[in-house]
Design a protein around this motif. Structure first.
Motif, short mmCIF file in Angstrom:
data_model
loop_
_atom_site.label_atom_id
_atom_site.label_comp_id
_atom_site.label_asym_id
_atom_site.label_seq_id
_atom_site.Cartn_x
_atom_site.Cartn_y
_atom_site.Cartn_z
N ILE A 86 0.84 -1.20 0.00
CA ILE A 86 0.00 0.00 0.00
C ILE A 86 0.87 1.25 0.00
CG2 ILE A 86 -1.63 1.33 1.41
CD1 ILE A 86 -2.80 -1.40 2.28
N ARG A 87 1.94 1.24 0.79
CA ARG A 87 2.84 2.40 0.87
C ARG A 87 3.50 2.67 -0.48
NH1 ARG A 87 7.80 3.66 1.26
NH2 ARG A 87 8.57 1.55 1.35
N ARG A 88 3.95 1.62 -1.16
CA ARG A 88 4.56 1.81 -2.48
C ARG A 88 3.54 2.36 -3.47
NH1 ARG A 88 6.94 -3.18 -1.24
NH2 ARG A 88 5.37 -4.25 -2.49
N GLY A 89 2.32 1.86 -3.41
CA GLY A 89 1.26 2.37 -4.29
C GLY A 89 0.98 3.84 -4.05
N TRP A 90 0.96 4.24 -2.77
CA TRP A 90 0.73 5.64 -2.44
C TRP A 90 1.87 6.51 -2.94
CZ3 TRP A 90 -2.28 9.44 -1.70
CH2 TRP A 90 -1.82 10.62 -1.15
N GLU A 91 3.10 6.05 -2.77
CA GLU A 91 4.26 6.83 -3.23
C GLU A 91 4.19 7.05 -4.74
OE1 GLU A 91 6.68 8.35 -1.49
OE2 GLU A 91 5.70 7.72 0.35
N GLN A 92 3.80 6.03 -5.48
CA GLN A 92 3.68 6.17 -6.92
C GLN A 92 2.52 7.10 -7.29
OE1 GLN A 92 3.27 2.14 -8.27
NE2 GLN A 92 5.47 1.76 -8.24
N ALA A 93 1.40 6.96 -6.59
CA ALA A 93 0.21 7.74 -6.92
C ALA A 93 0.40 9.23 -6.61
CB ALA A 93 -1.00 7.20 -6.16
N LYS A 94 1.05 9.53 -5.50
CA LYS A 94 1.17 10.96 -5.12
C LYS A 94 2.08 11.73 -6.06
CE LYS A 94 4.90 11.05 -1.80
NZ LYS A 94 5.34 11.55 -0.55
N ASP A 95 2.95 11.05 -6.79
CA ASP A 95 3.82 11.71 -7.75
C ASP A 95 3.21 11.76 -9.15
OD1 ASP A 95 5.71 12.09 -5.76
OD2 ASP A 95 6.75 10.21 -6.19
N ASP A 96 2.03 11.19 -9.32
CA ASP A 96 1.36 11.15 -10.61
C ASP A 96 0.82 12.55 -10.95
OD1 ASP A 96 -0.29 10.74 -12.83
OD2 ASP A 96 -1.05 8.83 -12.08
N PRO A 97 1.17 13.09 -12.11
CA PRO A 97 0.70 14.44 -12.48
C PRO A 97 -0.82 14.55 -12.53
CG PRO A 97 2.36 13.67 -14.05
CD PRO A 97 2.06 12.53 -13.11
N ARG A 98 -1.50 13.47 -12.88
CA ARG A 98 -2.97 13.52 -12.93
C ARG A 98 -3.54 13.73 -11.53
NH1 ARG A 98 -3.67 7.93 -15.90
NH2 ARG A 98 -2.12 7.56 -14.29
#
Length: 69
Positions: free
Chosen positions: A28-40
């Motif tokens: 979950i933490r890795r998913g959040w890290e990827q999502a929060k850097d997503d420009p969308r």
């Protein structure tokens, strides 16, 4: 004897559950890290912040402006 087998089962379940819980937490933490850097997501967050600011401004205007400081 029943108490000993219960404790052994509880201990094994705890160890296995803790390991699975930690792995899921990391996933979950890795998913959040990827999502929060997503420009969308950044764009959506910016639009949500602008709407919230507009709503607060409209509410303040309806209530007579900002209180004196």
């Amino acid at each position: 004897m029943a108490k000993l087998s219960f404790l052994a089962g509880f201990g094994a379940g705890y160890v296995l559950g803790a390991r699975a819980g930690h792995e899921r937490y990391e996933q979950i933490r890795r998913g959040w890290e990827q999502a929060k850097d997503d420009p969308r997501l950044q764009s959506l967050a910016g639009m949500a912040q602008a709407r919230a600011d507009d709503a607060v401004s409209a509410l303040k205007a309806r209530m007579g402006g900002e209180p004196p400081r």
